[in-house]
Write a protein that holds these residues in place. Structure first.
Motif, PDB file in Angstrom:
ATOM      1  N   ALA A  48       0.850  -1.191   0.000  1.00 38.44           N
ATOM      2  CA  ALA A  48       0.000   0.000   0.000  1.00 38.44           C
ATOM      3  C   ALA A  48       0.884   1.239   0.000  1.00 38.44           C
ATOM      4  CB  ALA A  48      -0.905   0.011   1.234  1.00 38.44           C
ATOM      5  N   VAL A  49       0.406   2.290  -0.642  1.00 39.26           N
ATOM      6  CA  VAL A  49       1.098   3.574  -0.604  1.00 39.26           C
ATOM      7  C   VAL A  49       0.711   4.294   0.681  1.00 39.26           C
ATOM      8  CG1 VAL A  49       1.344   5.820  -1.720  1.00 39.26           C
ATOM      9  CG2 VAL A  49       1.180   3.752  -3.111  1.00 39.26           C
ATOM     10  N   THR A  50       1.718   4.777   1.410  1.00 34.81           N
ATOM     11  CA  THR A  50       1.474   5.433   2.695  1.00 34.81           C
ATOM     12  C   THR A  50       1.215   6.922   2.501  1.00 34.81           C
ATOM     13  OG1 THR A  50       3.822   5.894   3.044  1.00 34.81           O
ATOM     14  CG2 THR A  50       2.971   3.790   3.858  1.00 34.81           C
ATOM     15  N   GLU A  51       0.700   7.526   3.537  1.00 34.02           N
ATOM     16  CA  GLU A  51       0.403   8.954   3.471  1.00 34.02           C
ATOM     17  C   GLU A  51       1.660   9.807   3.522  1.00 34.02           C
ATOM     18  OE1 GLU A  51      -3.044  10.248   5.725  1.00 34.02           O
ATOM     19  OE2 GLU A  51      -3.717   8.164   5.884  1.00 34.02           O
ATOM     20  N   ASP A  52       2.819   9.201   3.888  1.00 31.94           N
ATOM     21  CA  ASP A  52       4.077   9.945   3.826  1.00 31.94           C
ATOM     22  C   ASP A  52       4.910   9.537   2.614  1.00 31.94           C
ATOM     23  OD1 ASP A  52       4.639   7.447   4.843  1.00 31.94           O
ATOM     24  OD2 ASP A  52       5.659   8.147   6.646  1.00 31.94           O
ATOM     25  N   GLY A  53       4.259   8.913   1.613  1.00 33.50           N
ATOM     26  CA  GLY A  53       4.882   8.770   0.304  1.00 33.50           C
ATOM     27  C   GLY A  53       5.742   7.554   0.065  1.00 33.50           C
ATOM     28  N   GLY A  54       5.586   6.506   0.855  1.00 31.48           N
ATOM     29  CA  GLY A  54       6.335   5.279   0.627  1.00 31.48           C
ATOM     30  C   GLY A  54       5.395   4.096   0.477  1.00 31.48           C
ATOM     31  N   GLU A  55       5.905   2.891   0.712  1.00 32.04           N
ATOM     32  CA  GLU A  55       5.055   1.705   0.634  1.00 32.04           C
ATOM     33  C   GLU A  55       5.324   0.785   1.824  1.00 32.04           C
ATOM     34  OE1 GLU A  55       5.978  -1.316  -2.425  1.00 32.04           O
ATOM     35  OE2 GLU A  55       7.626  -0.007  -3.059  1.00 32.04           O
ATOM     36  N   LYS A 396      10.956   4.164  -9.610  1.00 30.92           N
ATOM     37  CA  LYS A 396       9.665   3.588  -9.265  1.00 30.92           C
ATOM     38  C   LYS A 396       8.620   4.677  -9.041  1.00 30.92           C
ATOM     39  CE  LYS A 396       7.725  -0.068  -6.394  1.00 30.92           C
ATOM     40  NZ  LYS A 396       8.043  -1.119  -5.385  1.00 30.92           N
ATOM     41  N   ALA A 397       7.504   4.566  -9.726  1.00 32.39           N
ATOM     42  CA  ALA A 397       6.376   5.461  -9.478  1.00 32.39           C
ATOM     43  C   ALA A 397       5.635   4.976  -8.247  1.00 32.39           C
ATOM     44  CB  ALA A 397       5.439   5.481 -10.678  1.00 32.39           C
ATOM     45  N   LEU A 398       5.427   5.869  -7.303  1.00 28.57           N
ATOM     46  CA  LEU A 398       4.825   5.486  -6.025  1.00 28.57           C
ATOM     47  C   LEU A 398       4.076   6.691  -5.476  1.00 28.57           C
ATOM     48  CD1 LEU A 398       4.844   3.058  -3.987  1.00 28.57           C
ATOM     49  CD2 LEU A 398       6.701   4.211  -2.827  1.00 28.57           C
ATOM     50  N   GLU A 399       2.758   6.717  -5.682  1.00 26.97           N
ATOM     51  CA  GLU A 399       1.993   7.861  -5.201  1.00 26.97           C
ATOM     52  C   GLU A 399       0.496   7.563  -5.180  1.00 26.97           C
ATOM     53  OE1 GLU A 399       1.774  11.254  -7.888  1.00 26.97           O
ATOM     54  OE2 GLU A 399       2.452  10.001  -9.546  1.00 26.97           O
ATOM     55  N   ALA A 400      -0.187   8.240  -4.278  1.00 26.76           N
ATOM     56  CA  ALA A 400      -1.648   8.234  -4.288  1.00 26.76           C
ATOM     57  C   ALA A 400      -2.104   9.171  -5.388  1.00 26.76           C
ATOM     58  CB  ALA A 400      -2.186   8.690  -2.940  1.00 26.76           C
ATOM     59  N   VAL A 401      -3.145   8.771  -6.122  1.00 29.81           N
ATOM     60  CA  VAL A 401      -3.628   9.578  -7.244  1.00 29.81           C
ATOM     61  C   VAL A 401      -5.148   9.655  -7.209  1.00 29.81           C
ATOM     62  CG1 VAL A 401      -1.676   9.052  -8.756  1.00 29.81           C
ATOM     63  CG2 VAL A 401      -3.694   7.580  -8.798  1.00 29.81           C
ATOM     64  N   PRO A 411     -15.280  10.017 -11.544  1.00 32.46           N
ATOM     65  CA  PRO A 411     -14.106  10.220 -10.693  1.00 32.46           C
ATOM     66  C   PRO A 411     -13.649   8.938 -10.005  1.00 32.46           C
ATOM     67  CG  PRO A 411     -16.071  11.084  -9.623  1.00 32.46           C
ATOM     68  CD  PRO A 411     -16.488  10.644 -10.994  1.00 32.46           C
ATOM     69  N   PHE A 412     -12.398   8.953  -9.553  1.00 36.42           N
ATOM     70  CA  PHE A 412     -11.843   7.825  -8.810  1.00 36.42           C
ATOM     71  C   PHE A 412     -10.710   8.341  -7.925  1.00 36.42           C
ATOM     72  CE2 PHE A 412      -9.041   8.153 -12.484  1.00 36.42           C
ATOM     73  CZ  PHE A 412      -7.782   8.029 -11.907  1.00 36.42           C
ATOM     74  N   HIS A 413     -10.371   7.546  -6.929  1.00 40.44           N
ATOM     75  CA  HIS A 413      -9.111   7.726  -6.216  1.00 40.44           C
ATOM     76  C   HIS A 413      -8.428   6.369  -6.170  1.00 40.44           C
ATOM     77  CE1 HIS A 413     -11.822   6.375  -2.955  1.00 40.44           C
ATOM     78  NE2 HIS A 413     -10.744   5.760  -2.491  1.00 40.44           N
ATOM     79  N   GLY A 414      -7.111   6.366  -6.205  1.00 39.98           N
ATOM     80  CA  GLY A 414      -6.361   5.123  -6.203  1.00 39.98           C
ATOM     81  C   GLY A 414      -4.888   5.395  -5.938  1.00 39.98           C
ATOM     82  N   TYR A 415      -4.025   4.560  -6.493  1.00 39.24           N
ATOM     83  CA  TYR A 415      -2.589   4.757  -6.293  1.00 39.24           C
ATOM     84  C   TYR A 415      -1.819   4.103  -7.430  1.00 39.24           C
ATOM     85  CZ  TYR A 415      -2.461  -0.083  -4.538  1.00 39.24           C
ATOM     86  OH  TYR A 415      -2.573  -1.451  -4.416  1.00 39.24           O
ATOM     87  N   GLU A 416      -0.590   4.591  -7.637  1.00 40.97           N
ATOM     88  CA  GLU A 416       0.322   3.982  -8.594  1.00 40.97           C
ATOM     89  C   GLU A 416       1.522   3.408  -7.854  1.00 40.97           C
ATOM     90  OE1 GLU A 416       1.483   6.297 -11.925  1.00 40.97           O
ATOM     91  OE2 GLU A 416      -0.569   6.624 -12.636  1.00 40.97           O
ATOM     92  N   MET A 417       1.989   2.242  -8.303  1.00 44.91           N
ATOM     93  CA  MET A 417       3.140   1.580  -7.705  1.00 44.91           C
ATOM     94  C   MET A 417       3.739   0.678  -8.780  1.00 44.91           C
ATOM     95  SD  MET A 417       3.243  -0.947  -4.369  1.00 44.91           S
ATOM     96  CE  MET A 417       2.626   0.313  -3.253  1.00 44.91           C
TER      97      MET A 417
END
Length: 509
Positions: A48-55, A396-401, A411-417
């Protein structure tokens, strides 16, 4: 004042440690405590992508949610992501740190301990209670040297340990008492109590068993926990959980290997004419399979999980190719299983296919790995169903989007990893538009084959409803996010009824 700390270790993998920590996190947070989960070392390709920008591992993200806390890389400072039979990528404090073979990792653990201790110290600064989850089995004495996951960590920071055994798999008395016998004296003294988890049937039938374990080990008996039937609703971390435990009287999803099909029974308002079938080939290196979790709970969806080369159902309304930690290796398995021919035939019949992340890359013409990120450098042909090409890249792309689908503005919310950059003519027909204006993914000219790098599309109720409507399914009653929180509350109530919670809290120090 330093936070209290309590560690749950297990007699083996999949005894329910992650679920117990999540339930206790919700339970203690409801008592007004600032609770933080912590797992020194985890192994999972479901991150999972964390709120501080990691996994971090998916279970720690769920535990953070249970604790009503922002997820942080410090909740799982060392994450091992398997890339083959003997190797793994190492993620440290949320970022890729390197790669290793299993035997080499044993030597690397000593180097990683300072990161573990640093993350642990940071969590303690911002909490009243830290709930620590061990990994695997407490009695893996062959891996004890420089251990950072179980007793090595417990001894390093002086954490009291509660040992969890699984009665559902059998042999729980032997596994608990045996752990006491195998552990060295100093490690054994760390354990203060035990929990027997996943009891089915009358708990009174195991009262003598609980007494026997307590007498033979000297540990406090902290509770016999009945099987939590609603666990199937919660995101799982291990790919084995895709098969998982069934809801009473219903299975979560159909597995096709051989023999008859079983699936979730729909409510009365969903008829056979507006119920859809979604098929998913499961490849060895599947990752971020939580994309499927909402579909498992959809009454209007029959989710069919294919393994061992089982043929693709000819009447599938949608085929999903999920993420992969080793795309080229999984492409080879896909071909060896005959799924490539099935997918091409499905596309020729006008069937719909969605590729997510690694699955998106597989749909293209080629996947190139010039740096050998996933193994031997080289290029593999893709399925050729989308006119795109992918080059794997170490960045590596790693972010909430968040954003919307281009075709209908949903609309959607998700993440890239992911690692990899995908381009080609089909990207001129992107699947999604991100909030910052970037376009992602590709759609075939007939609109039936699509892919993108965004995980979590089906988690968003708005986006999932649009896909179901597009496929002709009945309306959905599922509020997925509310379902997760209601289940966490039910889990907390379940543990409160069957554990000596006050004794557990008093053990924490």
């Amino acid at each position: 004042m330093s936070a209290r700390v309590l560690m749950l270790q297990g007699t083996g993998s999949d005894v329910g440690k992650s679920l117990l920590v999540a339930g206790l996190a919700r339970l203690f947070s409801r008592r007004g405590l600032r609770v933080r989960p912590f797992k020194p070392q985890n192994m999972s390709n479901n991150a999972a992508v964390t709120e501080d920008g990691g996994e971090i591992g998916r279970s720690q993200a769920l535990q953070a949610r249970a604790a009503r806390a922002a997820s942080s890389v410090h909740m799982n400072p060392v994450l091992l992501k398997p890339q083959g039979e003997t190797g793994a990528q190492i993620v440290v404090q949320g970022k890729v740190w390197g790669e290793t073979k299993a035997r080499d990792y044993q030597a690397a653990k000593k180097t990683l301990l300072p990161y573990v201790l640093d993350s642990f110290a940071k969590l303690r600064e911002d909490s009243d209670l830290v709930l620590v989850e061990g990994a695997g089995a407490a009695a893996e004495v062959n891996l004890r040297a420089d251990d950072i996951a179980n007793m090595g960590f417990a001894r390093a920071v002086g954490v009291p340990v509660v040992l969890v055994g699984d009665i559902d798999r059998g042999g729980v008395i032997a596994s608990l008492v045996g752990t006491r016998t195998v552990l060295g004296p100093e490690d054994g003294r760390c354990i203060k109590g035990f929990i027997v988890n996943k009891m089915r049937g009358d708990p009174l039938l195991f009262a003598d068993g609980m007494a026997f374990i307590a007498a033979r080990t000297g540990w406090s008996s902290l509770g016999l926990v009945p099987f939590f039937e609603q666990a199937y609703r919660l995101p799982a971390e291990d790919a084995l959980a895709l098969l998982g435990s069934a809801e009473p009287g219903r299975t979560r999803a159909a597995w096709i290997t051989a023999g008859p099909l079983a699936s979730i029974e729909p409510p009365a308002e969903v008829t056979s004419s507006n119920r859809i079938k979604v098929a998913v080939p499961l490849l060895p290196h599947i990752s971020n399979f939580d994309d499927l979790d909402p579909l498992k709970l959809e009454p209007a969806v029959e989710l069919v999980l294919l393994r061992d080369g089982a043929p693709l159902p000819a009447d599938a309304d949608l085929v999903i190719l999920p993420g992969s930690k080793a795309v080229i290796a999984d492409l080879a398995v896909l071909r060896a299983s005959g799924w490539d021919a099935d997918l091409i035939a499905h596309a020729r019949r006008g069937g719909r296919i969605l590729g997510v992340c690694g699955g998106y890359q597989m749909l293209g013409r080629t996947v190139a790995d010039p740096d050998g990120l996933e193994g031997t450098p080289g290029t593999a042909p893709g399925l050729g169903l989308l006119d795109v090409e992918t080059v794997l890249h170490p960045d590596k792309a790693l972010e909430a989007v968040q954003g919307e689908t281009v075709a209908d503005g949903v609309p959607f919310h998700g993440y890239e990893m992911h690692v990899g950059r995908t381009g080609g003519p089909a990207t001129e027909r992107p699947l999604v538009r991100l909030a910052d204006g970037r376009l992602d993914g590709a759609v075939s000219q007939d609109g039936r084959i699509a892919g993108c790098y965004v995980h979590g599309l089906f988690t968003d109720d708005r986006q999932r409803a649009a896909w179901l409507a597009r496929l002709g399914a009945g309306s959905s009653p599922l509020d997925y996010e509310a379902c997760i929180d209601e289940t966490l509350d039910a889990l907390a109530d379940h543990l409160a009824a069957h554990l000596d919670v006050d004794a557990l809290f008093s053990l924490a120090r």
